[in-house]
Design an enzyme around this catalytic site. Structure first.
Site, short mmCIF file in Angstrom:
data_model
loop_
_atom_site.label_atom_id
_atom_site.label_comp_id
_atom_site.label_asym_id
_atom_site.label_seq_id
_atom_site.Cartn_x
_atom_site.Cartn_y
_atom_site.Cartn_z
N GLY A 294 29.18 31.21 38.97
CA GLY A 294 29.86 31.59 37.74
C GLY A 294 31.34 31.73 38.00
N GLY B 117 35.16 33.48 36.15
CA GLY B 117 35.75 34.35 35.14
C GLY B 117 37.25 34.33 35.25
N VAL C 4 32.52 32.97 41.64
CA VAL C 4 31.48 33.52 42.50
C VAL C 4 30.62 32.36 43.01
CG1 VAL C 4 29.49 35.07 42.65
CG2 VAL C 4 31.45 35.68 41.22
N LYS D 299 32.65 36.25 46.00
CA LYS D 299 33.62 36.06 44.92
C LYS D 299 34.98 35.78 45.52
CE LYS D 299 35.75 37.98 40.84
NZ LYS D 299 35.71 38.99 39.76
N ASP E 189 35.70 46.18 33.58
CA ASP E 189 35.26 44.93 32.96
C ASP E 189 33.75 44.94 32.71
OD1 ASP E 189 35.50 42.39 31.87
OD2 ASP E 189 35.39 41.37 33.79
#
Length: 389
Positions: free
Chosen positions: A15, A17, A22, A37, A130
């Site tokens: 993923g 962001g 990650v 990450k 977050d």
């Protein structure tokens, strides 16, 4: 973005962001499977790396079954990375997308456990900053809070969007200003941010409580707390509009008060701690409600569209028979009427206290078709024209 981390073999991304990517990875020393990450290099400076190490150590000192364990933090130059436990389950955002909203009792139980984990981190002096469904992982059915990051400093809105929020002008909040950048994928990050985060104020545990309230709304309804298409629209909603009410979507009324207090504009009016939020959730979690069929998101949207069309047709018929229509009042200092939803073409400007006649149907929840006193028609944002100001 670097693709090499000393001591680890990175595989495919799991993923991405606003702050990094990650990766699925293996530790070379023992072959253990982990998640790594890698922070975007442009966000890293020496102060950031030191803060990351300091807060990672604080997070690692907390042993809680509801927190994804941070095993290691490292970096050099403009690089920084975190090594975390690798989990196999989906996150709650994926769960919502696949299966729709959770039953109220299930949502309350699940998020109360999450709030317990968040409280444990707060006790260690670490703020998440977050929290959102995408950062809550279901591991064998048990929710774990992930991507503390660790308590990283969020990317500023300016660097995330290229949109100047601090240029000394409030024009971007006015209804006649340009629409600004679309939220797109960024909505998953900023939709749950507390008002003080938008303002750039110092962030405390209360910001996480706000995000927990927004996450509760999403788990109960399958929707974002404030579903807007542009950054200015979302900023206005977060700063001005009352907290969303889950009861409008068939959720027991008792949940409205929990969401409203958690998402209060003033941090001092929210639950004092995440543990207090968890206790409130458990208190209302036993509220009974008729079981809702687990509908997927596409089916829910289809049903909503049918209801909207039917409701709009009924309103037109009613108006044709001479039925009275409740007028809308302009609540903003001034607002614009556009030729179509989300259009930049202004057909009229109206002012606070003016009255408009609604015309069915509405375009979702953001725009309403209205008739002006002179007989002309157009579309206005529902944030600025309402039945009650």
């Amino acid at each position: 973005m670097i693709v090499e981390v000393p001591g680890y073999r990175l595989a495919e991304p799991l993923g991405a962001g606003a702050t990094g990517v990650v990766y699925d990875a293996n530790r070379l020393a023992d072959g253990q499977r982990v998640a790594v990450k890698v922070v975007h290099p442009e966000l890293v400076d020496p102060q950031y790396r030191e803060r990351l190490r300091r807060e990672a150590r604080a997070a690692a000192a907390v042993v809680h079954p509801g927190v994804v364990r941070v095993q290691e933090v490292g970096g050099d130059g403009n690089n920084a990375w975190l090594v975390m436990d690798r989990l196999s389950g989906p996150d709650l955002q994926r769960r919502l997308a696949d299966d729709g909203p959770l039953e109220p009792v299930e949502a309350a139980e699940l998020l109360a456990s999450v709030a317990d984990a968040v409280h444990a981190m707060h006790e260690a002096g670490v703020i998440h900053r977050d929290l959102k469904p995408a950062n809550i992982i279901l591991n064998e059915g048990r929710p774990l809070v992930g991507d503390f990051g660790v308590a990283r400093q969020l990317v500023s809105l300016e660097s995330s969007t290229g949109f100047d929020l601090t240029g000394g002008s409030s024009d971007w909040l006015r209804s006649d200003a340009p629409a600004g950048p679309p939220l797109g994928a960024m909505a998953g990050t900023v939709a749950y941010m507390a008002p003080e985060q938008w303002r750039g104020d110092p962030v405390a545990a209360a910001a996480d409580v706000y995000a927990l309230g927004g996450t509760l709304f999403s788990l109960l309804t399958g929707l974002l707390p404030y579903d807007r298409k542009t950054l200015p629209e979302l900023a206005y909603a977060v700063a001005i509009l009352p907290a969303p009410q889950p009861s409008q979507y068939g959720v027991p009324l008792a949940f409205d008060a929990v969401v409203a207090r958690a998402m209060a504009k003033d941090p001092k009016e929210r639950y004092a701690t995440a543990a207090d939020f968890a206790a409130a959730l458990r208190a209302v979690g036993s509220v009974s409600a008729p079981p809702r069929t687990a509908l997927n998101r596409r089916w829910l949207i289809a049903v909503a569209a049918l209801v909207l069309v039917a409701g709009g047709a009924g309103a037109v018929v009613a108006q044709g028979k001479g039925a009275a229509t409740e007028e809308l009042t302009v609540c903003a200092e001034d607002a614009t009427v556009r030729d179509a939803p989300r259009s930049r073409t202004v057909v009229a400007t109206v002012y606070q206290g003016d009255h408009l006649t609604p015309i069915a149907p509405r375009d979702g929840d953001s725009w309403v078709h209205v008739r002006l006193r002179d007989g002309s028609t157009g579309w206005a944002l529902t944030d600025f024209v309402r039945h009650e100001c």
